[in-house]
Design a protein around this motif. Structure first.
Motif, PDB file in Angstrom:
ATOM      1  N   PHE A   1     -52.677 -27.949  11.614  1.00 52.45           N
ATOM      2  CA  PHE A   1     -53.290 -29.262  11.769  1.00 52.45           C
ATOM      3  C   PHE A   1     -53.405 -29.608  13.256  1.00 52.45           C
ATOM      4  N   VAL A   2     -54.281 -30.541  13.543  1.00 57.68           N
ATOM      5  CA  VAL A   2     -54.550 -30.947  14.921  1.00 57.68           C
ATOM      6  C   VAL A   2     -53.930 -32.305  15.199  1.00 57.68           C
ATOM      7  N   VAL A   3     -53.249 -32.408  16.344  1.00 58.15           N
ATOM      8  CA  VAL A   3     -52.741 -33.698  16.811  1.00 58.15           C
ATOM      9  C   VAL A   3     -53.449 -34.040  18.118  1.00 58.15           C
ATOM     10  N   ALA A   4     -53.522 -35.327  18.411  1.00 61.81           N
ATOM     11  CA  ALA A   4     -54.267 -35.805  19.574  1.00 61.81           C
ATOM     12  C   ALA A   4     -53.411 -36.751  20.398  1.00 61.81           C
ATOM     13  N   PRO A   5     -53.782 -36.998  21.662  1.00 60.85           N
ATOM     14  CA  PRO A   5     -53.011 -37.923  22.487  1.00 60.85           C
ATOM     15  C   PRO A   5     -52.857 -39.310  21.863  1.00 60.85           C
ATOM     16  N   SER A   6     -53.788 -39.673  20.989  1.00 66.09           N
ATOM     17  CA  SER A   6     -53.713 -40.989  20.337  1.00 66.09           C
ATOM     18  C   SER A   6     -52.731 -41.017  19.174  1.00 66.09           C
TER      19      SER A   6
END
Length: 269
Positions: free
Chosen positions: A154-159
């Protein structure tokens, strides 16, 4: 091959005190048979792990470079069977290199989740990166992936808030894909000051390797990211090399050279 190969490959890079080099190229680009040649070139250059993209008609998370490549692949007539055939060709030639498919969720859902997991595993793939599948809706896929030994990245983001990071990393396997910047894919002159903070926050929630992508295009940036990440993910820069090349063969040589430069970069922590 299964998720175990991916885990071992990332662990081996860590044992060598370096980050892993993870490359991305879409299937069907520059041609359907040429995609396997392009992937082989980045492996020959030094990529540790390869993501093969499943081209999509509405790649909302991708910038202009990968959108262009996807459009070329779709005009070439790419189908999921061709993506799987590319995976098979690459894994048969490189049995120790983990190959993942990066795809938007809609094609997998339409193909059939259990069928896709079974067919990907049969082709030798080690897992999927699913940037737009919410973890709350992923249980059916996760069960199918687990049945066939596939990783789900899965992808995580700075937000992403800390509570959200914990939820995502608890469901994922293989590694966590940390997007270095907000926005779509593409090369950048800077890889994003938020990336290191995101990696640090993500590591508080999981023992999985944390690999950083979106923006890395040269050895210097690769070294910068390798200083704090377990893996450095590069996609648009490879695609651009092929787009800029005067011939298919020149494109393959160009991505091999870039992979060799980046492989040196991830070793210069």
């Amino acid at each position: 091959m299964t998720n175990a190969l991916l885990t071992t490959t990332l662990a081996n890079a860590k044992a060598e005190n370096r980050a892993a080099l993870i490359s991305y190229l879409p299937a069907g680009f520059p041609t359907i048979p040429g995609a396997a040649k392009a992937v082989q070139a980045v492996i020959d250059g030094g990529a540790d792990v390869v993501e093969i993209g499943l081209p999509h008609s509405d790649p909302v998370l991708d910038g202009a470079t990968i959108q262009t490549a996807d459009d070329i692949a779709l005009r070439n007539g790419i189908r999921i069977k061709d993506v799987l055939a590319t995976v098979r060709a690459v894994t048969e030639a490189n049995p120790t290199v983990p190959i993942l498919v990066m795809t938007y969720w809609n094609p997998v859902d339409r193909y059939g989740q259990a069928r896709f997991a079974a067919d990907l595993a049969a082709a030798g793939g080690v897992g999927c990166i699913l940037p737009d599948l919410p973890v709350e809706e992923a249980d059916e896929w996760l069960a199918a992936a687990a049945e066939h030994g596939l990783a789900t990245v899965f992808v995580v983001a700075p937000s992403s808030q800390d509570q959200r990071l914990a939820l995502i990393t608890a469901k994922g396997t293989g590694f966590v894909y940390a997007a270095a910047v907000m926005g779509v894919t593409g090369t950048r002159t800077q890889v994003g000051a938020m990336a290191e903070d995101l990696v640090e926050r993500t590591r508080r929630t999981t023992d999985l390797p944390v690999c950083v992508g979106l923006g890395v295009s040269n050895a210097e940036q690769a070294a910068e990211v390798a200083a704090f990440a377990d893996g450095v993910i590069v996609g648009s820069a490879f695609v651009q090399r092929i787009l800029d090349a005067p011939s298919e063969d020149a494109g393959y040589e160009a991505v091999r050279e870039l992979a060799a430069e980046l492989a040196q970069g991830v070793r210069k922590r």
